[in-house]
Design an enzyme around this catalytic site. Sequence first.
Site, PDB file in Angstrom:
ATOM      1  N   SER A 197       0.869  -1.168   0.000  1.00 44.26           N
ATOM      2  CA  SER A 197       0.000   0.000   0.000  1.00 44.26           C
ATOM      3  C   SER A 197       0.906   1.218   0.000  1.00 44.26           C
ATOM      4  O   SER A 197       1.760   1.352   0.881  1.00 44.26           O
ATOM      5  CB  SER A 197      -0.890  -0.032   1.238  1.00 44.26           C
ATOM      6  OG  SER A 197      -1.853   0.981   1.160  1.00 44.26           O
ATOM      7  N   GLU A 198       0.754   2.104  -1.003  1.00 42.12           N
ATOM      8  CA  GLU A 198       1.804   3.095  -1.246  1.00 42.12           C
ATOM      9  C   GLU A 198       1.932   4.165  -0.169  1.00 42.12           C
ATOM     10  O   GLU A 198       2.881   4.939  -0.175  1.00 42.12           O
ATOM     11  CB  GLU A 198       1.646   3.734  -2.633  1.00 42.12           C
ATOM     12  CG  GLU A 198       0.390   4.541  -2.862  1.00 42.12           C
ATOM     13  CD  GLU A 198      -0.706   3.720  -3.556  1.00 42.12           C
ATOM     14  OE1 GLU A 198      -0.706   2.481  -3.402  1.00 42.12           O
ATOM     15  OE2 GLU A 198      -1.554   4.327  -4.227  1.00 42.12           O
ATOM     16  N   ASN A 199       0.993   4.205   0.786  1.00 44.10           N
ATOM     17  CA  ASN A 199       1.177   5.134   1.897  1.00 44.10           C
ATOM     18  C   ASN A 199       2.202   4.631   2.911  1.00 44.10           C
ATOM     19  O   ASN A 199       2.474   5.312   3.893  1.00 44.10           O
ATOM     20  CB  ASN A 199      -0.164   5.419   2.586  1.00 44.10           C
ATOM     21  CG  ASN A 199      -0.841   4.176   3.086  1.00 44.10           C
ATOM     22  OD1 ASN A 199      -0.907   3.160   2.393  1.00 44.10           O
ATOM     23  ND2 ASN A 199      -1.345   4.218   4.304  1.00 44.10           N
ATOM     24  N   SER A 216       8.568   3.883   0.067  1.00 45.60           N
ATOM     25  CA  SER A 216       7.465   3.207  -0.603  1.00 45.60           C
ATOM     26  C   SER A 216       7.564   3.376  -2.119  1.00 45.60           C
ATOM     27  O   SER A 216       7.377   2.420  -2.887  1.00 45.60           O
ATOM     28  CB  SER A 216       6.136   3.771  -0.101  1.00 45.60           C
ATOM     29  OG  SER A 216       5.058   3.120  -0.710  1.00 45.60           O
TER      30      SER A 216
END
Lengths: 218, 241
Positions: free
Chosen positions: A46-48, A88
């Site tokens: 999840s890119e966060n 990320s």
Amino acid sequence: MALSREQIAQRVAQELKDGYYVNLGIGIPTLVANYVPKDIEVMLQSENGLLGMGQFPTEDEIDADLINAGKQTVTMANGASIFDSAESFAMIRGGHVDLTVLGAFEVDVNGNIASYMIPGKLIKGMGGAMDLVAGADNIIVTMTHASKHGVSKLLSNCSLPLTGKGCIKKVLTDLAFIEIKEGKFHLLERAPGVSVEEIIKLTEGELVVTGDVPEMKL
Amino acid sequence: MAGFDKVVSSYEEAMAGLTDDMTIIAGGFGLCGIPENLISEIKRKGTNGLTLVSNNCGVDDFGLGVLLPNRQIKKIVASYVGENAEFERQMMAGELEVELTPQGTLAEKMRAGGAGIPAFFTATGVGTPVAEGKEERTFNGRDYILEEAIIGDFAIVKAWKADRYGNLVFRKTARNFNPLAATAGKITVVEVEEIVEVGELDPDHIHTPGIYVNRVIQGTFEKRIEQRTTRPTDQQEAKGE
């Protein structure tokens, strides 16, 4: 019959391989997590800043400090890791993610994708989508084949502002599984009960049909 | 002599020196890990003409969104916006300048700013509106665009714990842009849930070393949740709820 959102997710899930690190976009791609084959392990990025996203929390487990890129509360899977946004996107831009699944408004025969802006109407931004399409080699776009009014979204040239140029090779719509190569769409599979003619009619860009096109197995 | 002690006791002191037309870099993703009280202090102060650099711009009544009604923001650099009606209205009316920036590029702009790197090449955005007016170069047969670093007059950061020297530890996905923002402020202000004594944090577990941090304040946080999503417990499931 056109595939439902769940069925699109189900078909995408068949492309998952054991040991894959996968980034799932918002919408239909998120549903793919529900259909991971039982006999394989995948880890969701999840890119966060979370690698190893788990299922949604129970009411008691909710933690405001733990969300996914869709800003939904989530949990962490066993073996998860947490990192900052630059780390990320180093994973994403450095090509370390094995499969990226994301939605789109339009794709075209040159592998261009438009997914983040409709001028004058929807200007919310690209989030991480431009990084994902530029950084990943293995991308599946999920979308409806045509608008409700029958206007094709698989075009010879995208009409909306691009999210990425020449980066899309696979598209799974509610009607068909399509590969993009050499400036053309190639029909790999059709949704159960959907005819090749119907797909041709709703595909504006050049579509190559070779031999008998198999139905998807769901 | 304060030495390395970065702790301040009021929010007024924490944001002292912020003046009109400055650039502020803010940590946070959606409403997760945002420096909510530092934002409130900017609202209270009434500083105008600000350029905000942040992944998002909050919602109507929380996060950076609270700076919109009094038109304190002149320009926002963000990857995803418009979770609030007032934002959309100001943007459409041309009252608010919006520079949409890919999320990874935004993170890297902050990282580069903090690391003394003035610009970097990235494949992200090539052939898209983001590339307009930017230098393009080809490396090993692939096209890249030149993106410039960002430095803020202020960086506002939310961490979980700090020691008095400003060493920081973040919690879960509330980390996000915060460590990057912390490096890229001329004055970096951090609000935390807990301040501990120097030596209490394991040096191996510090996410942001105190060298980047100028001021630390302890606050209390609402930590609003944007999308509350849950699954039923096993018992609920068994009962068919």
